[in-house]
Scaffold this active site. Structure first.
Site, PDB file in Angstrom:
ATOM      1  N   ASN A   7       0.881  -1.175   0.000  1.00  0.00           N
ATOM      2  CA  ASN A   7       0.000   0.000   0.000  1.00  0.00           C
ATOM      3  C   ASN A   7       0.916   1.222   0.000  1.00  0.00           C
ATOM      4  O   ASN A   7       1.481   1.591   1.027  1.00  0.00           O
ATOM      5  CB  ASN A   7      -0.897  -0.029   1.243  1.00  0.00           C
ATOM      6  CG  ASN A   7      -1.895   1.109   1.255  1.00  0.00           C
ATOM      7  OD1 ASN A   7      -1.874   1.979   0.379  1.00  0.00           O
ATOM      8  ND2 ASN A   7      -2.764   1.111   2.242  1.00  0.00           N
ATOM      9  N   LYS A  14       3.310   0.827   3.123  1.00  0.00           N
ATOM     10  CA  LYS A  14       2.989  -0.243   4.081  1.00  0.00           C
ATOM     11  C   LYS A  14       3.042  -1.580   3.353  1.00  0.00           C
ATOM     12  O   LYS A  14       2.684  -1.647   2.166  1.00  0.00           O
ATOM     13  CB  LYS A  14       1.608  -0.021   4.669  1.00  0.00           C
ATOM     14  CG  LYS A  14       1.501   1.276   5.454  1.00  0.00           C
ATOM     15  CD  LYS A  14       0.213   1.334   6.245  1.00  0.00           C
ATOM     16  CE  LYS A  14       0.172   2.537   7.157  1.00  0.00           C
ATOM     17  NZ  LYS A  14       0.108   3.817   6.449  1.00  0.00           N
ATOM     18  N   ARG A  91      -2.497  -1.967  -3.618  1.00  0.00           N
ATOM     19  CA  ARG A  91      -3.742  -1.213  -3.436  1.00  0.00           C
ATOM     20  C   ARG A  91      -3.649   0.056  -4.288  1.00  0.00           C
ATOM     21  O   ARG A  91      -2.692   0.828  -4.157  1.00  0.00           O
ATOM     22  CB  ARG A  91      -3.908  -0.819  -1.978  1.00  0.00           C
ATOM     23  CG  ARG A  91      -5.116   0.055  -1.780  1.00  0.00           C
ATOM     24  CD  ARG A  91      -5.168   0.630  -0.390  1.00  0.00           C
ATOM     25  NE  ARG A  91      -6.350   1.434  -0.235  1.00  0.00           N
ATOM     26  CZ  ARG A  91      -6.397   2.556   0.473  1.00  0.00           C
ATOM     27  NH1 ARG A  91      -5.330   2.976   1.109  1.00  0.00           N
ATOM     28  NH2 ARG A  91      -7.500   3.245   0.558  1.00  0.00           N
ATOM     29  N   HIS A 181     -12.514   3.589  -0.475  1.00  0.00           N
ATOM     30  CA  HIS A 181     -12.580   2.595   0.619  1.00  0.00           C
ATOM     31  C   HIS A 181     -13.311   1.334   0.173  1.00  0.00           C
ATOM     32  O   HIS A 181     -13.823   0.571   1.004  1.00  0.00           O
ATOM     33  CB  HIS A 181     -13.336   3.130   1.862  1.00  0.00           C
ATOM     34  CG  HIS A 181     -12.645   4.214   2.602  1.00  0.00           C
ATOM     35  ND1 HIS A 181     -13.337   5.257   3.172  1.00  0.00           N
ATOM     36  CD2 HIS A 181     -11.345   4.426   2.879  1.00  0.00           C
ATOM     37  CE1 HIS A 181     -12.490   6.066   3.780  1.00  0.00           C
ATOM     38  NE2 HIS A 181     -11.267   5.588   3.612  1.00  0.00           N
ATOM     39  N   ARG A 242     -10.869  16.545   6.481  1.00  0.00           N
ATOM     40  CA  ARG A 242     -11.613  16.881   5.245  1.00  0.00           C
ATOM     41  C   ARG A 242     -13.028  17.354   5.566  1.00  0.00           C
ATOM     42  O   ARG A 242     -13.629  16.884   6.528  1.00  0.00           O
ATOM     43  CB  ARG A 242     -11.700  15.650   4.332  1.00  0.00           C
ATOM     44  CG  ARG A 242     -10.361  15.202   3.801  1.00  0.00           C
ATOM     45  CD  ARG A 242     -10.474  13.903   3.025  1.00  0.00           C
ATOM     46  NE  ARG A 242      -9.486  12.959   3.507  1.00  0.00           N
ATOM     47  CZ  ARG A 242      -9.477  11.665   3.231  1.00  0.00           C
ATOM     48  NH1 ARG A 242     -10.399  11.153   2.439  1.00  0.00           N
ATOM     49  NH2 ARG A 242      -8.549  10.874   3.726  1.00  0.00           N
ATOM     50  N   ASP A 284      -7.486  13.832  15.298  1.00  0.00           N
ATOM     51  CA  ASP A 284      -7.619  12.515  15.919  1.00  0.00           C
ATOM     52  C   ASP A 284      -8.778  12.523  16.899  1.00  0.00           C
ATOM     53  O   ASP A 284      -8.805  13.315  17.844  1.00  0.00           O
ATOM     54  CB  ASP A 284      -6.299  12.158  16.635  1.00  0.00           C
ATOM     55  CG  ASP A 284      -6.258  10.699  17.036  1.00  0.00           C
ATOM     56  OD1 ASP A 284      -7.178  10.245  17.744  1.00  0.00           O
ATOM     57  OD2 ASP A 284      -5.295  10.008  16.643  1.00  0.00           O
ATOM     58  N   GLY A 332     -10.797   2.761  12.424  1.00  0.00           N
ATOM     59  CA  GLY A 332     -10.367   3.220  13.751  1.00  0.00           C
ATOM     60  C   GLY A 332     -11.492   3.689  14.664  1.00  0.00           C
ATOM     61  O   GLY A 332     -11.612   3.222  15.801  1.00  0.00           O
ATOM     62  N   ASN A 336     -13.696   1.308  17.488  1.00  0.00           N
ATOM     63  CA  ASN A 336     -13.319   1.596  18.873  1.00  0.00           C
ATOM     64  C   ASN A 336     -14.217   2.559  19.643  1.00  0.00           C
ATOM     65  O   ASN A 336     -14.316   2.448  20.861  1.00  0.00           O
ATOM     66  CB  ASN A 336     -11.889   2.166  18.897  1.00  0.00           C
ATOM     67  CG  ASN A 336     -10.880   1.116  18.493  1.00  0.00           C
ATOM     68  OD1 ASN A 336     -10.714   0.120  19.177  1.00  0.00           O
ATOM     69  ND2 ASN A 336     -10.236   1.325  17.349  1.00  0.00           N
ATOM     70  N   GLU A 387      -8.200  -4.838   4.784  1.00  0.00           N
ATOM     71  CA  GLU A 387      -8.064  -4.554   3.355  1.00  0.00           C
ATOM     72  C   GLU A 387      -6.999  -5.437   2.711  1.00  0.00           C
ATOM     73  O   GLU A 387      -7.136  -5.868   1.576  1.00  0.00           O
ATOM     74  CB  GLU A 387      -7.733  -3.065   3.161  1.00  0.00           C
ATOM     75  CG  GLU A 387      -8.935  -2.187   3.486  1.00  0.00           C
ATOM     76  CD  GLU A 387      -8.585  -0.731   3.710  1.00  0.00           C
ATOM     77  OE1 GLU A 387      -7.881  -0.454   4.708  1.00  0.00           O
ATOM     78  OE2 GLU A 387      -8.999   0.108   2.908  1.00  0.00           O
TER      79      GLU A 387
HETATM   80  P1  AMP Z   1      -7.978   4.918  10.848  1.00  0.00           P
HETATM   81  O1  AMP Z   1      -7.928   5.974   9.774  1.00  0.00           O
HETATM   82  O2  AMP Z   1      -8.890   3.773  10.499  1.00  0.00           O
HETATM   83  O3  AMP Z   1      -6.629   4.472  11.307  1.00  0.00           O
HETATM   84  O4  AMP Z   1      -8.664   5.603  12.121  1.00  0.00           O
HETATM   85  C1  AMP Z   1      -8.100   6.697  12.781  1.00  0.00           C
HETATM   86  C2  AMP Z   1      -9.133   7.277  13.751  1.00  0.00           C
HETATM   87  O5  AMP Z   1      -9.554   6.226  14.620  1.00  0.00           O
HETATM   88  C3  AMP Z   1      -8.584   8.392  14.613  1.00  0.00           C
HETATM   89  O6  AMP Z   1      -9.515   9.465  14.638  1.00  0.00           O
HETATM   90  C4  AMP Z   1      -8.470   7.762  15.984  1.00  0.00           C
HETATM   91  O7  AMP Z   1      -8.780   8.675  16.987  1.00  0.00           O
HETATM   92  C5  AMP Z   1      -9.510   6.664  15.962  1.00  0.00           C
HETATM   93  N1  AMP Z   1      -9.083   5.559  16.816  1.00  0.00           N
HETATM   94  C6  AMP Z   1      -8.118   4.664  16.547  1.00  0.00           C
HETATM   95  N2  AMP Z   1      -7.961   3.814  17.604  1.00  0.00           N
HETATM   96  C7  AMP Z   1      -8.828   4.210  18.556  1.00  0.00           C
HETATM   97  C8  AMP Z   1      -9.136   3.765  19.876  1.00  0.00           C
HETATM   98  N3  AMP Z   1      -8.523   2.728  20.419  1.00  0.00           N
HETATM   99  N4  AMP Z   1     -10.106   4.417  20.548  1.00  0.00           N
HETATM  100  C9  AMP Z   1     -10.744   5.465  20.000  1.00  0.00           C
HETATM  101  N5  AMP Z   1     -10.482   5.942  18.754  1.00  0.00           N
HETATM  102  C10 AMP Z   1      -9.551   5.327  18.043  1.00  0.00           C
END
Ligand code: AMP
Length: 403
Positions: A7, A14, A91, A181, A242, A284, A332, A336, A387
């Site tokens: 990727n 990655k 990818r 996605h 975004r 984040d 993410g 979670n 993925e």
């Molecule tokens: P991704 O792009 O799929 O890696 O997701 C990133 C997003 O997921 C970020 O906004 C993170 O804050 C959130 N995220 C990832 N791990 C956790 C976790 N353990 N608890 C809460 N949010 C998470």
């Protein structure tokens, strides 16, 4: 059979080495800060042994050369001879309407991916660099396959993929919704079928990939009928940095008020908006959650906007599908942030969606399963995305077809 999944981004690459028979990731790693100061590689084998290499990675070829060394390394590697790698799967974010499925990579495909660079400048350019580096370092004897993020969405009907700008722009520039996605949406939908034993045929799914980049897809009979990302991954709903959809007049208004060039506008919409732009804290969601808990008003607003926009998208897809059998959360945030899932689902009690609060709270950190209660009218699932597995499977399928 071992397949190397790549990727490739503009400054990162990655990789995962997947054993197809054992359905197991043997090696995973990432090369970071390619072309920048301070580049390094983090490499990990399935048994926990790992290595961090600090190396000047001034181009993608240097990164791939290091990957080759690491996967053949006596301490942290997995193979002795290159011929143990059956194929390499890449990818590719944008396949436009040129690529409706995965393809073996040859010069024509490389040129096709190149011709789509204007539709995904950062991504497709980086993918070409990754492909070229793999051909250079691993040689032409290992087949390489392109797996597109857009191709799962190629079943959308024209009423879903057309934008209501003059038709000539579709004819001239292929301006339309492509969706992204797709590999993730495809994985979670097929995993839902495996987990529940319910055939995708006759099933209406809404899959929510909620991460730093986010999208929601409506799937009927296993086929995408609509998706939130559009011409580029900017469309849809608010993301980490975004905007998601907004009144297009906001763009022209800001351009004239602030004297912004197209590039500057692009930066604002892609890099400085979303959760970051509203909160002023971070892209984040974990940082936003902390700040919101401490009472930060803009963090609270950012999260409320994010959840509200997701609810609106799901609701519109319930309408487009004329019902919904299951909602799936992934990526993410989707995997979670149980409190977001709880808030989102509380807007669908009108159609009998009921979340099991205890199950929901425990379904985090890579856990997979149902979070709806037994008396819920629809299934609600958390399915961690994978993925790389889809890319590896697609690559294997193309190899099998070639035999
Ligand atoms: P991704 O792009 O799929 O890696 O997701 C990133 C997003 O997921 C970020 O906004 C993170 O804050 C959130 N995220 C990832 N791990 C956790 C976790 N353990 N608890 C809460 N949010 C998470």
């Amino acid at each position: 059979m071992k397949i190397l999944v790549i990727n490739s981004g503009s400054s990162s690459l990655k990789y995962k080495l997947v054993d197809m028979e054992k359905n197991k990731v043997l090696i995973s790693g990432s090369c970071e800060r390619i072309g920048q100061d301070g580049s390094f590689i983090k490499h990990r084998r399935y048994d926990g042994s790992h290595k961090e290499v600090v190396e000047n990675l001034d181009c993608h070829s240097k990164a791939v050369l290091q990957i080759k060394k690491l996967i053949m390394d006596s301490e942290v590697g997995m193979i002795k001879k290159l011929s143990e790698i059956s194929a390499i799967g890449h990818r590719i974010v944008q396949g436009g309407d040129l690529f409706k499925g995965s393809v073996i990579i040859d010069d024509k495909v490389i040129n096709g991916i190149k011709s789509l660079i204007p539709l995904a400048p950062l991504h497709n350019h980086a993918h070409i660099q990754g492909i070229k580096a793999c051909i250079e370092i691993f040689g032409k004897d290992i087949p390489e396959v392109a797996v597109f993020d857009t191709s799962f969405h190629s079943t959308m009907p024209p009423e879903a993929y057309m934008f209501s700008v003059p038709y000539k722009y579709y004819e001239k520039y292929r301006v339309r919704r492509y969706g992204f996605h797709g590999i993730s949406h495809r994985y979670v939908s097929s995993r839902f079928e495996e987990l529940t034993g319910k055939s995708l045929n006759g099933t209406k799914l809404i899959t929510c990939h909620l991460g730093n980049g986010s999208s929601i897809t409506a799937i009927r009979d296993g086929k995408v009928i609509d998706t939130s990302m559009g011409f580029t991954p900017l469309d849809g709903f608010m993301m980490g940095t975004r905007t998601g959809s907004l009144d297009p007049s906001v763009v022209t208004f800001l351009q004239s008020k602030e004297g912004l060039s197209p590039e500057q506008t692009d930066q604002i919409l892609n890099m400085h908006s979303g959760l970051l732009g509203i909160s002023g804290i971070s892209n984040d969601d974990r940082d936003i959650t902390k700040a919101a808990a401490a009472g930060n008003k803009r963090a609270i607003l950012a999260q409320n906007m994010f959840i509200y926009q997701i609810v609106k998208f799901i609701g519109s897809y319930v309408a487009a599908l004329n019902g919904c059998d299951a909602i799936i959360f992934t990526a993410g945030i989707g995997e979670n942030q149980f409190s977001h899932r709880e808030k989102i689902c509380s807007n669908f009690t009108y159609m009998g969606a009921k979340i099991d609060l205890n199950l929901n709270r425990t379904m985090v950190s890579g856990k997979e399963g149902k979070i709806s209660s037994d008396d819920s009218n629809i299934d609600i699932f958390v399915i961690p995305t994978n993925e790389e597995w889809i890319i590896a499977c697609e690559t294997k399928n193309i190899l099998d077809e070639m035999k």
